[in-house]
Scaffold this active site. Structure first.
Site, PDB file in Angstrom:
ATOM      1  CE  LYS A   1      -8.731 -42.557 -79.603  1.00  0.00           C
ATOM      2  NZ  LYS A   1      -9.817 -43.666 -78.769  1.00  0.00           N
TER       3      LYS A   1
ATOM      4  CD  GLU B   1       5.247 -45.787 -71.250  1.00  0.00           C
ATOM      5  OE1 GLU B   1       5.520 -47.052 -70.599  1.00  0.00           O
ATOM      6  OE2 GLU B   1       6.472 -44.512 -71.021  1.00  0.00           O
TER       7      GLU B   1
ATOM      8  CB  CYS C   1       0.213 -51.848 -68.147  1.00  0.00           C
ATOM      9  SG  CYS C   1       0.388 -49.870 -67.261  1.00  0.00           S
TER      10      CYS C   1
ATOM     11  CD  GLU D   1      -0.794 -56.081 -71.909  1.00  0.00           C
ATOM     12  OE1 GLU D   1      -1.419 -55.953 -72.950  1.00  0.00           O
ATOM     13  OE2 GLU D   1      -0.206 -55.556 -71.127  1.00  0.00           O
TER      14      GLU D   1
HETATM   15  P1  NAD Z   1      -5.114 -50.498 -77.737  1.00  0.00           P
HETATM   16  O1  NAD Z   1      -3.922 -50.041 -77.774  1.00  0.00           O
HETATM   17  O2  NAD Z   1      -6.260 -50.816 -78.082  1.00  0.00           O
HETATM   18  O3  NAD Z   1      -5.739 -49.094 -77.449  1.00  0.00           O
HETATM   19  C1  NAD Z   1      -5.188 -47.632 -76.727  1.00  0.00           C
HETATM   20  C2  NAD Z   1      -5.544 -46.045 -77.409  1.00  0.00           C
HETATM   21  O4  NAD Z   1      -4.668 -46.873 -78.990  1.00  0.00           O
HETATM   22  C3  NAD Z   1      -6.944 -46.126 -77.674  1.00  0.00           C
HETATM   23  O5  NAD Z   1      -7.784 -44.621 -77.537  1.00  0.00           O
HETATM   24  C4  NAD Z   1      -7.618 -46.804 -79.388  1.00  0.00           C
HETATM   25  O6  NAD Z   1      -8.587 -45.849 -79.679  1.00  0.00           O
HETATM   26  C5  NAD Z   1      -5.999 -46.023 -79.776  1.00  0.00           C
HETATM   27  N1  NAD Z   1      -6.072 -46.345 -81.435  1.00  0.00           N
HETATM   28  C6  NAD Z   1      -6.105 -47.735 -81.448  1.00  0.00           C
HETATM   29  N2  NAD Z   1      -5.458 -47.861 -82.821  1.00  0.00           N
HETATM   30  C7  NAD Z   1      -5.169 -47.220 -83.400  1.00  0.00           C
HETATM   31  C8  NAD Z   1      -4.574 -45.918 -84.390  1.00  0.00           C
HETATM   32  N3  NAD Z   1      -3.844 -46.578 -85.198  1.00  0.00           N
HETATM   33  N4  NAD Z   1      -3.882 -45.145 -84.368  1.00  0.00           N
HETATM   34  C9  NAD Z   1      -3.731 -44.494 -82.826  1.00  0.00           C
HETATM   35  N5  NAD Z   1      -4.774 -44.595 -82.124  1.00  0.00           N
HETATM   36  C10 NAD Z   1      -5.341 -45.790 -82.400  1.00  0.00           C
HETATM   37  O7  NAD Z   1      -5.013 -51.130 -76.009  1.00  0.00           O
HETATM   38  P2  NAD Z   1      -6.205 -50.180 -75.101  1.00  0.00           P
HETATM   39  O8  NAD Z   1      -6.856 -52.317 -75.149  1.00  0.00           O
HETATM   40  O9  NAD Z   1      -7.217 -49.864 -75.248  1.00  0.00           O
HETATM   41  O10 NAD Z   1      -4.970 -50.456 -73.216  1.00  0.00           O
HETATM   42  C11 NAD Z   1      -4.707 -52.037 -73.297  1.00  0.00           C
HETATM   43  C12 NAD Z   1      -3.079 -51.591 -74.060  1.00  0.00           C
HETATM   44  O11 NAD Z   1      -2.689 -50.648 -72.972  1.00  0.00           O
HETATM   45  C13 NAD Z   1      -2.958 -53.155 -72.574  1.00  0.00           C
HETATM   46  O12 NAD Z   1      -1.626 -54.015 -73.835  1.00  0.00           O
HETATM   47  C14 NAD Z   1      -2.169 -52.869 -72.151  1.00  0.00           C
HETATM   48  O13 NAD Z   1      -0.520 -53.004 -71.307  1.00  0.00           O
HETATM   49  C15 NAD Z   1      -1.385 -51.660 -72.247  1.00  0.00           C
HETATM   50  N6  NAD Z   1      -0.907 -50.301 -70.989  1.00  0.00           N
HETATM   51  C16 NAD Z   1       0.121 -49.595 -70.641  1.00  0.00           C
HETATM   52  C17 NAD Z   1       0.379 -49.150 -69.982  1.00  0.00           C
HETATM   53  C18 NAD Z   1       1.856 -48.099 -69.789  1.00  0.00           C
HETATM   54  O14 NAD Z   1       2.025 -47.851 -69.533  1.00  0.00           O
HETATM   55  N7  NAD Z   1       3.160 -49.213 -70.368  1.00  0.00           N
HETATM   56  C19 NAD Z   1      -0.622 -48.740 -69.349  1.00  0.00           C
HETATM   57  C20 NAD Z   1      -1.945 -48.749 -69.563  1.00  0.00           C
HETATM   58  C21 NAD Z   1      -2.612 -49.717 -70.485  1.00  0.00           C
END
Ligand code: NAD
Length: 480
Positions: free
Chosen positions: A173, A248, A282, A384
């Site tokens: 997804k 992650e 990130c 963040e």
């Molecule tokens: P998010 O957690 O809102 O969403 C990430 C994914 O999870 C999306 O596909 C979303 O639809 C899905 N999701 C949301 N709720 C869910 C649930 N209850 N169950 C399963 N899936 C669910 O994050 P975002 O806003 O899309 O991305 C930004 C964040 O990602 C920032 O905090 C950033 O630091 C982090 N990030 C981390 C890394 C890393 O490698 N550590 C890399 C990139 C981004």
């Protein structure tokens, strides 16, 4: 208007609900395509397809999986221009960056794991003359891969490639904010000859589609990249089911500059590590810590170079700072800038929303922003922000720099600028981060383990770590 489809069992199909969500181009603020509003019924179809495809895919000789994945990598390279344009329109990043970073890396991810498929080996242990033990690594089954919006195809491929390479089938997804490149990618999967059902992409909202993947009893492993709050939610569902989890999560990364560093390089790379992709990486260093003796000089030069960054239309080749991903995210970033002022911070440059005349008039643009005068304990330095906003603070000693760097609950990455060899080793060992870059930033060798500590996640991706994650290890002991 283009309607994106789910990709299930090799078919592009509409969501069972028949409902769609708007997909907004953040640079123009207008809806430009529709995305399936899928739910657990679509996830069930995807799981059925993935389960049916598992036996054949996992039973292939590794070189057969290699051949399909290598073709796929070549097709990404072939279509790099179209994919970069799609990524830029979906996410708001400059198209030039989409090509040099996201799409380049998407191809590299698939190619890396295509070759790794042929080289993964297992261990054998001879117990004297008494027994031989060997470790049989078998693919775990159907893998669930959930990715965020900031590096859409880059992180989507980073998750699915090791799973496919070891022989798992996948239900994936992408983020609902950036669905387009994963959709275009499914066309390349078909062209590359990936068998039906091996990769299934279900588009839609996190709490509906993502949660259904996490909760599904026939998906034993979840690889997730996203926010820390979502990661904890996933853990609370998947933990009691004893699923394998790789998380992650977010970061609040320090960028430490010692007086003995190469000054020009430290400043120019810090500009990149602060503002690349509008600060929506990130691994961006959002807390810059500078040794007192060069603090004034560093701040003056850093602010000067920040002011030179062109904020503008992502499709313009001169643009360095594109649009933030959504209106909601724009509000969040501007809210943090207000908070920084309330907390006593001084805005040295930036701090405002930008209106770009012409087609991007309604886009979500923010000036790159530099803030000083805040301690490490305030919310601006603890939470963040994930936008083009950095703070700079001085430190007096190595010990103080380490203390300040480690002062958050996160532990994803850190950057260190020094010409002092032993200091580089000493400080690196004391930083509570999963990755430490010395005199560079974002340099990645895909063989190395990748991931965060503390609130930045659990598990490691990259290299063999990711491939092992998607396998079960079984020890076979033969008594001689
Ligand atoms: P998010 O957690 O809102 O969403 C990430 C994914 O999870 C999306 O596909 C979303 O639809 C899905 N999701 C949301 N709720 C869910 C649930 N209850 N169950 C399963 N899936 C669910 O994050 P975002 O806003 O899309 O991305 C930004 C964040 O990602 C920032 O905090 C950033 O630091 C982090 N990030 C981390 C890394 C890393 O490698 N550590 C890399 C990139 C981004």
């Amino acid at each position: 208007m283009e309607k994106i489809s789910n990709y299930i069992n090799g078919q592009w199909i509409a969501p069972v609900s028949g409902a769609y969500l708007d997909n907004v181009n953040p640079a123009t603020g207008t809806v430009y395509s529709l995305i399936p509003d899928s739910d657990n019924r679509d996830v069930q179809l995807a799981v059925d397809a993935a389960k049916a495809a598992f036996e054949n895919w996992s039973g292939l000789l590794p070189e057969k999986r290699h051949a399909v994945l290598a073709r796929l990598a070549d097709l990404i390279d072939r279509d790099a221009d179209a994919l970069s344009l799609a990524e830029s329109i979906d996410q708001g990043k400059p198209v030039k960056l989409a090509k040099s970073m996201d799409i380049y890396r998407a191809g590299a991810n698939i190619r890396f794991y295509a070759t790794a498929a042929m080289h993964m080996a297992s261990e054998a242990h001879a117990s004297g003359n008494e027994a031989v033990n060997y470790t049989l690594r078998t693919p775990v089954g159907v893998a669930g891969c959930i990715s965020p919006w900031n590096l859409p195809l880059y992180l989507f491929t980073w998750k699915i490639a090791p799973a496919l390479a070891v022989g798992c089938t996948v239900v994936a997804k992408p983020s609902e904010l950036t669905p387009m490149t994963a959709y275009l990618f499914t066309r390349l999967c078909r062209e590359a000859g990936l068998p039906d059902g091996v990769l299934n992409v279900v588009q839609g909202l996190g709490p509906k589609v993502g949660q259904a993947i996490v909760d599904h009893p026939d998906i034993p492993a979840i690889s997730f990249t996203g926010g820390t709050v979502t990661g904890k939610k996933i853990t609370s569902s998947a933990g009691p089911m004893l699923k394998k989890l790789s998380l992650e999560l977010g970061g609040k990364n320090p960028n430490i500059v010692f007086a003995d560093a190469d000054f020009e390089k430290a400043v120019s790379t810090s500009i990149s590590s602060s503002f690349t992709n509008q600060g929506e990486i990130c691994l961006c260093g959002s807390r810059i810590l500078v040794e007192q003796s060069i603090y004034d000089r560093f701040v003056a030069e850093f602010v000067r170079q920040t002011r030179e960054l062109v904020v503008g239309d992502p499709l313009d080749e001169r643009t360095r700072i594109g649009a933030l991903v959504s209106e909601g995210h724009l509000r969040k970033v501007l809210g943090y800038i207000d908070l920084a002022i309330q907390e006593g911070g001084k805005i040295l440059t930036g701090g405002r929303q930008v209106t770009i005349p012409g087609r991007c008039e309604k886009g979500y643009f923010v000036e790159p922003t530099v803030i000083t005068g805040l301690n490490q304990q305030c919310r601006t330095n603890q939470e963040e922000i994930f936008g083009p906003v950095v703070t700079i603070q001085p430190f007096e000693s190595e010990e103080e720099a380490i203390r300040m760097a480690n002062a958050t609950t996160y532990g994803l990455s850190a950057t260190l600028w020094t010409s002092h060899l032993t200091r580089a080793h000493r400080v690196s060992a004391k930083l509570k981060s999963g990755i430490i870059w010395v005199n560079c930033w974002l340099y990645r060798d895909l063989r190395t383990p990748f991931g965060g500590t503390r609130q930045s996640g659990v598990g490691r991706e990259g290299g063999w770590e990711a491939m092992r994650f998607f396998t079960e290890a079984k020890n076979v002991c033969i008594r001689l």
